[in-house]
Design a protein around this motif. Structure first.
Motif, short mmCIF file in Angstrom:
data_model
loop_
_atom_site.label_atom_id
_atom_site.label_comp_id
_atom_site.label_asym_id
_atom_site.label_seq_id
_atom_site.Cartn_x
_atom_site.Cartn_y
_atom_site.Cartn_z
N ARG A 294 44.41 5.64 38.72
CA ARG A 294 44.31 5.68 37.26
C ARG A 294 43.47 4.51 36.75
N GLY A 295 43.69 3.33 37.33
CA GLY A 295 42.87 2.18 36.97
C GLY A 295 41.40 2.41 37.28
N GLU A 296 41.12 3.01 38.42
CA GLU A 296 39.74 3.28 38.80
C GLU A 296 39.10 4.30 37.86
N ALA A 297 39.87 5.30 37.44
CA ALA A 297 39.34 6.29 36.50
C ALA A 297 39.02 5.64 35.15
N MET B 126 42.42 -0.75 29.73
CA MET B 126 43.36 0.19 30.34
C MET B 126 43.29 0.11 31.86
N ALA B 127 42.10 -0.09 32.40
CA ALA B 127 41.97 -0.24 33.85
C ALA B 127 42.76 -1.45 34.31
N GLN B 128 42.56 -2.56 33.62
CA GLN B 128 43.26 -3.79 33.99
C GLN B 128 44.77 -3.62 33.89
N LYS B 129 45.23 -2.94 32.85
CA LYS B 129 46.66 -2.70 32.67
C LYS B 129 47.25 -1.97 33.88
N HIS B 130 46.56 -0.95 34.36
CA HIS B 130 47.11 -0.17 35.46
C HIS B 130 47.02 -0.91 36.80
N PHE B 131 45.95 -1.66 37.01
CA PHE B 131 45.90 -2.48 38.22
C PHE B 131 47.03 -3.52 38.21
N ARG B 132 47.28 -4.12 37.06
CA ARG B 132 48.34 -5.12 36.96
C ARG B 132 49.72 -4.51 37.17
N GLU B 133 49.93 -3.31 36.63
CA GLU B 133 51.22 -2.64 36.84
C GLU B 133 51.46 -2.42 38.33
N GLY B 134 50.42 -1.99 39.03
CA GLY B 134 50.55 -1.81 40.47
C GLY B 134 50.85 -3.12 41.18
#
Length: 105
Positions: A66-69, A78-86
């Protein structure tokens, strides 16, 4: 190769619609998301990984994809948010670390 990914999306969609429920098949939906990503359907990827994360909030690969998308759509926050959540779930997750590193450049 593009047509192979497109055919895969159709097959995954058919199976998910007619034979399976998300509760039974998060990995099948994830494979569909990967195929969508590979044909450039980043909105489809975001939608399907969102469905996975709603039911399986610890699915690290879904956060990464999702971050990559979002990255491909130039939605860096939004990318950063999803990478951080992971990374909150696994600080050593290679894909999320790499995505986060790319955003810092």
């Amino acid at each position: 190769q593009q047509s192979d990914w497109s055919a895969a999306i159709q097959h995954f969609g058919n199976v998910l619609t007619n034979y399976a429920t998300l509760g039974d098949t998060p990995d099948l939906l994830f494979m569909k998301s990967q195929a969508e990503y590979n044909v450039g359907d980043y909105y489809g990827t975001i939608s399907d990984t969102g469905k996975i994360l709603k039911s399986y909030p610890q699915h690290l690969e879904a956060y990464q994809l999702r971050g990559e998308a979002y990255f491909r759509l130039n939605e860096m926050d939004m990318a950063q948010k999803h990478f951080r959540e992971g990374l909150k779930l696994d600080p050593e997750h290679g894909g999320c670390k790499e995505g986060h590193r790319l955003l810092k450049k």
